[in-house]
Design a protein around this motif. Structure first.
Motif, mmCIF file in Angstrom:
data_model
loop_
_atom_site.group_PDB
_atom_site.id
_atom_site.type_symbol
_atom_site.label_atom_id
_atom_site.label_comp_id
_atom_site.label_asym_id
_atom_site.label_seq_id
_atom_site.Cartn_x
_atom_site.Cartn_y
_atom_site.Cartn_z
ATOM 1 N N GLU A 1 -62.903 15.964 94.670
ATOM 2 C CA GLU A 1 -64.053 16.831 94.377
ATOM 3 C C GLU A 1 -64.167 17.062 92.864
ATOM 4 N N THR A 2 -65.348 16.842 92.327
ATOM 5 C CA THR A 2 -65.580 17.071 90.898
ATOM 6 C C THR A 2 -65.889 18.546 90.661
ATOM 7 N N LEU A 3 -65.126 19.161 89.785
ATOM 8 C CA LEU A 3 -65.342 20.572 89.444
ATOM 9 C C LEU A 3 -66.217 20.704 88.201
ATOM 10 N N SER A 4 -65.994 19.825 87.231
ATOM 11 C CA SER A 4 -66.801 19.842 86.005
ATOM 12 C C SER A 4 -67.101 18.414 85.587
ATOM 13 N N GLU A 5 -68.363 18.049 85.674
ATOM 14 C CA GLU A 5 -68.788 16.705 85.271
ATOM 15 C C GLU A 5 -68.599 16.522 83.766
ATOM 16 N N SER A 6 -69.003 17.531 82.983
ATOM 17 C CA SER A 6 -68.975 17.400 81.526
ATOM 18 C C SER A 6 -67.557 17.341 80.962
ATOM 19 N N LEU A 7 -66.611 18.009 81.612
ATOM 20 C CA LEU A 7 -65.228 18.015 81.123
ATOM 21 C C LEU A 7 -64.328 17.070 81.917
ATOM 22 N N GLY A 8 -64.885 16.423 82.951
ATOM 23 C CA GLY A 8 -64.114 15.448 83.719
ATOM 24 C C GLY A 8 -62.976 16.057 84.508
ATOM 25 N N ILE A 9 -63.166 17.250 85.056
ATOM 26 C CA ILE A 9 -62.104 17.930 85.802
ATOM 27 C C ILE A 9 -62.357 17.791 87.303
ATOM 28 N N ILE A 10 -61.318 17.406 88.043
ATOM 29 C CA ILE A 10 -61.429 17.264 89.490
ATOM 30 C C ILE A 10 -60.435 18.198 90.191
ATOM 31 N N LYS A 11 -60.650 18.373 91.487
ATOM 32 C CA LYS A 11 -59.820 19.280 92.293
ATOM 33 C C LYS A 11 -58.339 18.895 92.219
ATOM 34 N N ALA A 12 -58.058 17.594 92.195
ATOM 35 C CA ALA A 12 -56.663 17.136 92.189
ATOM 36 C C ALA A 12 -55.867 17.728 91.031
ATOM 37 N N GLN A 13 -56.524 17.961 89.904
ATOM 38 C CA GLN A 13 -55.820 18.520 88.748
ATOM 39 C C GLN A 13 -55.362 19.954 89.000
ATOM 40 N N VAL A 14 -56.144 20.692 89.750
ATOM 41 C CA VAL A 14 -55.753 22.063 90.102
ATOM 42 C C VAL A 14 -54.551 22.025 91.040
ATOM 43 N N LEU A 15 -54.622 21.159 92.047
ATOM 44 C CA LEU A 15 -53.502 21.037 92.996
ATOM 45 C C LEU A 15 -52.233 20.587 92.269
ATOM 46 N N TRP A 16 -52.382 19.625 91.368
ATOM 47 C CA TRP A 16 -51.234 19.110 90.615
ATOM 48 C C TRP A 16 -50.629 20.206 89.730
ATOM 49 N N ALA A 17 -51.491 20.999 89.110
ATOM 50 C CA ALA A 17 -51.024 22.072 88.230
ATOM 51 C C ALA A 17 -50.188 23.089 88.991
ATOM 52 N N VAL A 18 -50.624 23.421 90.209
ATOM 53 C CA VAL A 18 -49.895 24.399 91.025
ATOM 54 C C VAL A 18 -48.595 23.804 91.553
ATOM 55 N N ARG A 19 -48.669 22.567 92.043
ATOM 56 C CA ARG A 19 -47.518 21.960 92.717
ATOM 57 C C ARG A 19 -46.434 21.463 91.768
ATOM 58 N N THR A 20 -46.827 20.995 90.588
ATOM 59 C CA THR A 20 -45.833 20.326 89.733
ATOM 60 C C THR A 20 -45.749 20.865 88.307
ATOM 61 N N GLU A 21 -46.689 21.753 87.910
ATOM 62 C CA GLU A 21 -46.711 22.200 86.516
ATOM 63 C C GLU A 21 -46.582 23.712 86.373
#
Length: 515
Positions: free
Chosen positions: A433-453
């Motif tokens: 899921e794309t969260l921000s088209e202009s900044l290229g942020i997707i849902k996976a980055q949020v999940l990754w941040a919580v799970r591994t960062e």
């Protein structure tokens, strides 16, 4: 990287060899150094990793051209070497960037060319490229968006660029991989001494649960940046303050103001310091200022005079003068400077780091800068070994790849700064899921941040795991509710938590926006 597991590991430990207080550049560098030398190491950060100064740099890895002008040759040499090492050890986050100094007279061209040749020489075999004098025409080709008026020529030189908060996150992961523990949201509340008057106990509080912990340790390093005096006072309430703080401010503009691939360096502004306009994540970062401040804060706010100074100075050099309405984000950070014996302007205080030892055995490191973070870690662990009379160990960090480092990086890939983790982030199920088209942020980055960062708040994700808040504050506010919802589902939080997180982030984001 699971915080609950890290907490359990901390609770079961009988005693630590080294506890490092502070999760910014200096503390993280010291913890990597300590852990890789075989010491049982625990790092404690009162907020999030790089929350304060260490996420608010100019994004440059540089020897410091202005330090060369001040005659601080040792610092320039050290920083130039460290710059080269980091470009080798964190290839996904650090890169070679060309800078151009516009010259407005024949003499300026000669003067800066000679100075930058010396800059190249100091870097030795770790030099990033040869400085060259370029024509007026070439200068305008390489810096589209630069004013032509009175331009004589340009001087092109090379320095490094990086992503500060992402490096901090990867250093935290490196500590974990090397067998250490790094905990965010763990505030040190007190220090205890043994019968010999030596520090041996640290009391801390988990900001998330309010639970207190008391742990034993053989050695303590105070690497808390602008907050070092707070820890020094826990050790000795009568100690004189050792830090002065200088505030640096940066503005972020659309890439259209300087659309080329090169950075602009203005060597002498009206207040006698340098100003940069640097391409970063498809935006332009312009800064920095250098103003002494009396109040120390995790979230300093840009002063109007700083904002106006940057806009005015940029307008003198850019074809299209930026206005307040053009600013996508503004942020302020505090530089921790070792307090001089006599009064000096903050821009003239050396950026060299300084190490102090208290009678109780507390080792404190002051000053420094991101570029030299690894060397600072090496020096402070060397000092701790001497203070504790431990056998000397050798540093291995000069050639240690940082978590995520990868040989081939495609900067057109919006996930390039995850390096070797990029494929794993992209492959997270239900993460497209794309969260921000202009900044290229997707849902996976949020999940990754919580799970591994170890991200625990919306701010952690939007300010430091992605750089949304720093790149476009308005867009970051827009996506905050969706980020909160994803995090709540992942972390088992309720609607009250979601709403509180969004409100808190909106309040913070106001300080990154010009009204």
């Amino acid at each position: 990287m699971n915080r609950i597991e890290q907490l359990k590991a901390m609770e079961t430990a009988q005693e630590w060899d080294v506890i490092i207080i502070g999760g910014g550049a200096t503390g993280l560098g010291a913890a990597v150094e300590s852990t890789t030398r075989g010491y049982k190491t625990l790092l404690l950060e009162q907020s999030d990793f790089a929350k304060s100064t260490s996420s608010k740099a100019t994004k440059l890895l540089h020897g410091g051209v202005r330090y060369l002008a001040q005659g601080d040759i040792a610092l320039v040499r050290e920083a130039s070497v460290e710059r080269g090492l980091l470009l080798k050890n964190a290839r996904h986050l650090a890169k070679n960037l060309s800078f151009i100094i516009p010259a407005y007279s024949w003499w300026e061209g000669v003067f800066y060319t000679i100075g930058l040749k010396m800059y190249d020489w100091m870097a030795g075999r770790l030099s990033l490229g040869r400085s060259i004098h370029i024509s007026r025409k070439k200068t305008l080709e390489k810096l589209p968006g630069l004013k032509e008026t009175n331009l004589s020529a340009g001087i092109l030189y090379h320095d490094g660029q990086f992503d500060d908060a992402r490096l901090a996150v990867n250093l935290m992961q490196t500590i974990y991989e090397q067998g250490g523990i790094a905990l965010n949201y763990m505030r040190v509340k007190g220090l205890g001494k043994n019968g010999n008057g030596q520090l041996s106990v640290v009391t801390m509080e988990d900001s998330e649960t309010g639970r207190e912990y008391t742990v034993k340790t053989k050695g303590i390093i105070n690497a808390t940046g602008v907050f070092v005096d707070d820890i020094l006072e826990m050790d000795d309430p009568t100690v004189k303050r050792k830090i002065v703080a200088s505030q640096g401010v940066h503005l972020v503009l659309d890439r259209s103001f300087l659309p080329g691939e090169n950075a602009l360096m203005i060597p002498k502004t009206s207040d006698g310091r340098v100003l940069f306009a640097v391409p970063w994540h498809n935006k332009i970062v312009v800064g920095t200022t250098d103003n002494p401040v009396n109040e120390i804060s995790l979230d300093p706010v840009a002063m109007e005079k700083e904002i106006n100074f940057i806009l005015t100075t940029a307008g003198q050099y850019l074809l299209h003068a930026p206005t307040r309405a053009d600013v996508k984000s503004v942020w302020a950070g505090l530089r921790p400077l070792a307090k001089p014996e006599k009064s000096e302007k903050t821009k003239e205080i050396s950026r060299n780091h300084k190490i102090m030892v208290s009678a109780s055995g507390l080792v404190t490191i002051l000053g420094g800068k991101w570029t030299t973070y690894r060397r600072m870690g090496e020096d402070v662990v060397d000092k701790l070994e001497k203070v504790k009379q431990w056998p000397e160990t050798s540093s291995v960090t000069r050639n240690l790849p940082i978590h995520g480092s990868a040989e081939k990086i495609d900067e057109k890939d919006p996930l390039y700064y995850y390096g070797s983790d990029a494929a794993a982030v992209r492959n997270l199920s239900n993460g497209n899921e794309t969260l921000s088209e202009s900044l290229g942020i997707i849902k996976a980055q949020v999940l990754w941040a919580v799970r591994t960062e170890m991200a625990h708040t919306v701010e952690d994700v939007l300010a430091r795991r992605t750089r949304a808040l720093f790149l476009d504050a308005e867009e970051a506010v827009r996506v905050a509710p969706r980020v909160a919802a994803i995090m709540a589902a992942e972390m088992g939080k309720d609607n009250v938590w979601e709403e509180q997180q969004v409100r808190s982030f909106q309040d913070l984001a106001k300080t990154y926006q010009l009204q």
